[in-house]
Design a protein around this motif. Structure first.
Motif: not given
Length: 335
Positions: A208, A212, A216, A299, A302, A306
């Motif tokens: 992952k 991330k 970002e 989380t 993300l 994913h």
């Protein structure tokens, strides 16, 4: 074992194709250690000044690999890469446009043994990436270990290779003008241990970090699947749970590089050797997944992105597998 030698009347064009791939395999496997040996050897000869001056240059130039590297367009456009492309052959297929005002992360799957498709499509100019996606410059991530080899680091930077660490990728993705495509072989070196004909096992379920990174920087994600990548080499049986696989994974954890025991054909015979088989590679660039900038994703956020990426990759594979010779009952396996 009966050895099948290549016929004497092989056309010159095919001989040049074989020579181009032979130099690439040599560069991938042996050039880095030979460069290290040469650097040390010169220190004990009358040419010691070459190594000393290079060491000074190396110190001054230390940050260059992590700041976009130093691509040499002339080197990327050499005819030798066209011969390499035609050896397999390798083709790049586009399914959607990419906006050069944005930056992208291209997730390349599968890693294969020597990442032949990724190098030929995204590092050199042999398959027309610049024409299919105008306004983009490609940068492919490679293990940082290779950038610590004197002389070799300069050679690989010529093709747009940069270290596979967060800082190197972030340097490019934060550029506001866009037009940067960072290519990541997501499965990395460990996935090479599963690279064998007919295998469609991807190390992605827990990978992952690249997602991330995209969040970002607000870089859009693009799944890429390279059909035929795992067909180039046979590999000694090393299924999970075997003693050989245990040793390989331990060594990979220590050194950072995997050591698949692979074989295929030779330069002048077809029975054994480290030359890849002449099997076609069709690299399909999928549709972009739009990513909104979020410097501190939760989380849940993300995981959601994913999953979206894995679903898009699975769909890309299913849509194109029949076209490139994959059995209808074959599906991707994420581990």
């Amino acid at each position: 074992m009966k050895i099948e030698f290549a016929p004497k009347d092989v056309p010159l064009n095919r001989r040049l194709q074989t020579a181009s791939v032979a130099q690439w395999v040599f560069s991938f496997i042996l050039l880095a250690p030979l460069c290290i040996v040469l650097f040390v050897f010169l220190l004990f000869t009358r040419f010691w000044l070459i190594s000393v001056l290079y060491a000074v240059w190396w110190f001054v130039d230390w940050e260059t690999p992590s700041q976009g590297g130093r691509r040499v367009p002339y080197m990327c456009g050499l005819r030798i890469w066209n011969y390499m492309r035609d050896y397999f052959p390798i083709q790049l297929h586009k399914t959607a446009d990419l906006d050069p005002r944005n930056n992208y992360i291209l997730g390349f799957h599968p890693h294969g043994v020597l990442v032949a498709g990724a190098f030929t499509n995204f590092c050199v100019y042999a398959t027309g990436f610049r024409d299919k996606f105008p306004g983009f410059t490609c940068y492919m991530l490679m293990l940082p270990l290779w950038f610590r080899a004197p002389f070799f680091r300069d050679y690989i930077m010529c093709a747009g290779l940069i270290p596979s660490d967060k800082g190197s990728a972030s340097y490019l993705l934060r550029r506001k003008e866009g037009g940067n495509a960072v290519v990541i072989a997501v499965g990395g070196a460990p996935e090479a241990l599963d690279a064998r004909p007919g295998a469609y096992i991807l190390l992605l379920a827990k990978k992952k970090g690249f997602v991330k990174l995209a969040m970002e920087h607000g870089a859009h994600l693009v799944p890429v699947f390279s059909f035929g990548e795992n067909e180039l080499f046979d590999q000694v049986e090393n299924h999970r749970g075997t003693w050989l696989r245990w040793i390989q994974e331990k060594l990979q954890g220590i050194m950072g590089i995997s050591l698949p025991i692979f074989h295929a054909r030779g330069v002048f015979q077809y029975s054994f050797g480290l030359m890849p088989y002449r099997k076609p590679i069709n690299t399909v660039v999928g549709r972009p997944i739009r990513v909104e900038k979020n410097e501190n994703p939760s989380t849940e956020e993300l995981d959601a992105l994913h999953k979206c990426y894995m679903d898009a990759l699975y769909k890309l594979f299913e849509e194109h597998k029949a076209k490139y010779g994959v059995d209808e009952d074959t599906h991707l396996s994420f581990v």
